[in-house]
Design a protein around this motif. Sequence first.
Motif, PDB file in Angstrom:
ATOM      1  N   ALA A 105       0.854 -15.671  51.609  1.00  0.00           N
ATOM      2  CA  ALA A 105      -0.006 -15.611  50.439  1.00  0.00           C
ATOM      3  C   ALA A 105      -0.306 -16.992  49.886  1.00  0.00           C
ATOM      4  O   ALA A 105      -1.438 -17.286  49.475  1.00  0.00           O
ATOM      5  CB  ALA A 105       0.640 -14.725  49.364  1.00  0.00           C
ATOM      6  N   ARG A 106       0.697 -17.873  49.872  1.00  0.00           N
ATOM      7  CA  ARG A 106       0.462 -19.216  49.339  1.00  0.00           C
ATOM      8  C   ARG A 106      -0.563 -19.964  50.181  1.00  0.00           C
ATOM      9  O   ARG A 106      -1.428 -20.675  49.634  1.00  0.00           O
ATOM     10  CB  ARG A 106       1.786 -19.987  49.306  1.00  0.00           C
ATOM     11  CG  ARG A 106       1.665 -21.379  48.692  1.00  0.00           C
ATOM     12  CD  ARG A 106       3.023 -22.058  48.591  1.00  0.00           C
ATOM     13  NE  ARG A 106       3.913 -21.293  47.712  1.00  0.00           N
ATOM     14  CZ  ARG A 106       5.166 -21.647  47.476  1.00  0.00           C
ATOM     15  NH1 ARG A 106       5.680 -22.728  48.065  1.00  0.00           N
ATOM     16  NH2 ARG A 106       5.916 -20.922  46.664  1.00  0.00           N
ATOM     17  N   ALA A 107      -0.486 -19.806  51.494  1.00  0.00           N
ATOM     18  CA  ALA A 107      -1.470 -20.468  52.362  1.00  0.00           C
ATOM     19  C   ALA A 107      -2.861 -19.885  52.144  1.00  0.00           C
ATOM     20  O   ALA A 107      -3.862 -20.602  52.200  1.00  0.00           O
ATOM     21  CB  ALA A 107      -1.053 -20.322  53.822  1.00  0.00           C
ATOM     22  N   ARG A 108      -2.931 -18.572  51.863  1.00  0.00           N
ATOM     23  CA  ARG A 108      -4.235 -17.970  51.594  1.00  0.00           C
ATOM     24  C   ARG A 108      -4.857 -18.553  50.341  1.00  0.00           C
ATOM     25  O   ARG A 108      -6.079 -18.781  50.285  1.00  0.00           O
ATOM     26  CB  ARG A 108      -4.084 -16.457  51.438  1.00  0.00           C
ATOM     27  CG  ARG A 108      -3.681 -15.723  52.695  1.00  0.00           C
ATOM     28  CD  ARG A 108      -3.594 -14.243  52.414  1.00  0.00           C
ATOM     29  NE  ARG A 108      -3.080 -13.507  53.560  1.00  0.00           N
ATOM     30  CZ  ARG A 108      -2.939 -12.199  53.583  1.00  0.00           C
ATOM     31  NH1 ARG A 108      -3.261 -11.480  52.523  1.00  0.00           N
ATOM     32  NH2 ARG A 108      -2.469 -11.593  54.658  1.00  0.00           N
ATOM     33  N   VAL A 109      -4.048 -18.797  49.323  1.00  0.00           N
ATOM     34  CA  VAL A 109      -4.567 -19.409  48.105  1.00  0.00           C
ATOM     35  C   VAL A 109      -5.116 -20.795  48.404  1.00  0.00           C
ATOM     36  O   VAL A 109      -6.181 -21.185  47.907  1.00  0.00           O
ATOM     37  CB  VAL A 109      -3.464 -19.471  47.025  1.00  0.00           C
ATOM     38  CG1 VAL A 109      -3.950 -20.257  45.809  1.00  0.00           C
ATOM     39  CG2 VAL A 109      -3.040 -18.067  46.603  1.00  0.00           C
ATOM     40  N   VAL A 110      -4.398 -21.545  49.234  1.00  0.00           N
ATOM     41  CA  VAL A 110      -4.874 -22.875  49.616  1.00  0.00           C
ATOM     42  C   VAL A 110      -6.196 -22.775  50.358  1.00  0.00           C
ATOM     43  O   VAL A 110      -7.152 -23.524  50.079  1.00  0.00           O
ATOM     44  CB  VAL A 110      -3.820 -23.594  50.481  1.00  0.00           C
ATOM     45  CG1 VAL A 110      -4.383 -24.913  51.024  1.00  0.00           C
ATOM     46  CG2 VAL A 110      -2.558 -23.850  49.673  1.00  0.00           C
TER      47      VAL A 110
END
Length: 359
Positions: free
Chosen positions: A27-32
């Motif tokens: 999820a954090r990479a998706r936000v990036v």
Amino acid sequence: MGLRGVRAVSVTARPGRIVEESTTTPARARVVWLMVAALCLAVAVIASLAIGSRPISFPTVLDALTAPDGSDAHLVVRELRVPRTVLGVLAGAAFGVSGALIQAFTRNPLADPGILGVNAGAGFAVVVGVALLGVTRTYQYLPLAFAGALLATALVYTIAARGAGGAGGVTPLRLTLVGVALSAVLGGISSALTLLDAETFDHMRFWGAGSISDRPPGTIGSVAGFIVAGLVLAMVCARSLNAMGLGEETARALGVNVIAMRVTCIVAVTLLCGAATAAAGPIGFVGLMVPHAVRWLTGPDQRWILPFTLLLAPTLLLVSDIVGRLVVWPGELQVGIVTAFIGAPVLMLLIRRTRASAL
């Protein structure tokens, strides 16, 4: 297929939690990546304002937006390129999100915004207006195109419901078949009227190719409200579409009102695709290609697919428009032609990847 890393799903789970991540992207990479997509859109907007038959430097573009002095360069930016860019953002977002909705709603990865007859209905209404009513200006056929899109979608749903014994029996497959059939009929009639009347053909040739340039004053104001409303409805549908991905019975067990969800999706698609088609013409491949590319990164979760598509679809449309300004310089190529040239090979590469095609 290995099951390592996949968690069990309870039938008591909320609809928005039922789609497990089918991608290794956390999820954090998706936000990036979402921030990167927003940056790409910003760059495309700036490039759209600066690049054309008359190149304009970024400082001049900034001055034109913040402190216009009435010079030729400032007038080009404010009067021509700003409306063109804004319409490109609106139309791109509308075509992309409507494509993502239809692919999820029909559970058909090859679906596009024209599958429910929306584009065909809009085009048919415009052709009738030009051929039979003497409509000659773009602002006159904007309401015709939008009304045609609405009527075509309503007709598709009505025919599908009657053939299924009522609204409760309407299935994505039935809607797809009726939409394709109606599109073929309306497209054939439109082509016949256009070929029989040279004046009609002359008026329709640029709109039919798909273009965001030279739109009459008031075009953006006429369609912006409909597009924004459609985008809001699309975001509301995201959780329910996740549940529908597991089948209608499972969705009902999770508390989803299937009929209400269908109606909401159809209304959203009609608002988005109808308004965008009315303003820019039937631009293809945006709603088909972008959700495929996004799904490869995000997996099948519509709560991520729709925001990514909202940013990347207008980016693709603006980049295609910029390419159209350069390839035949100092002339221009309509954006609908460029998206077809770009979209066809890219889509063939995407569909070779099973993760990109999976719903």
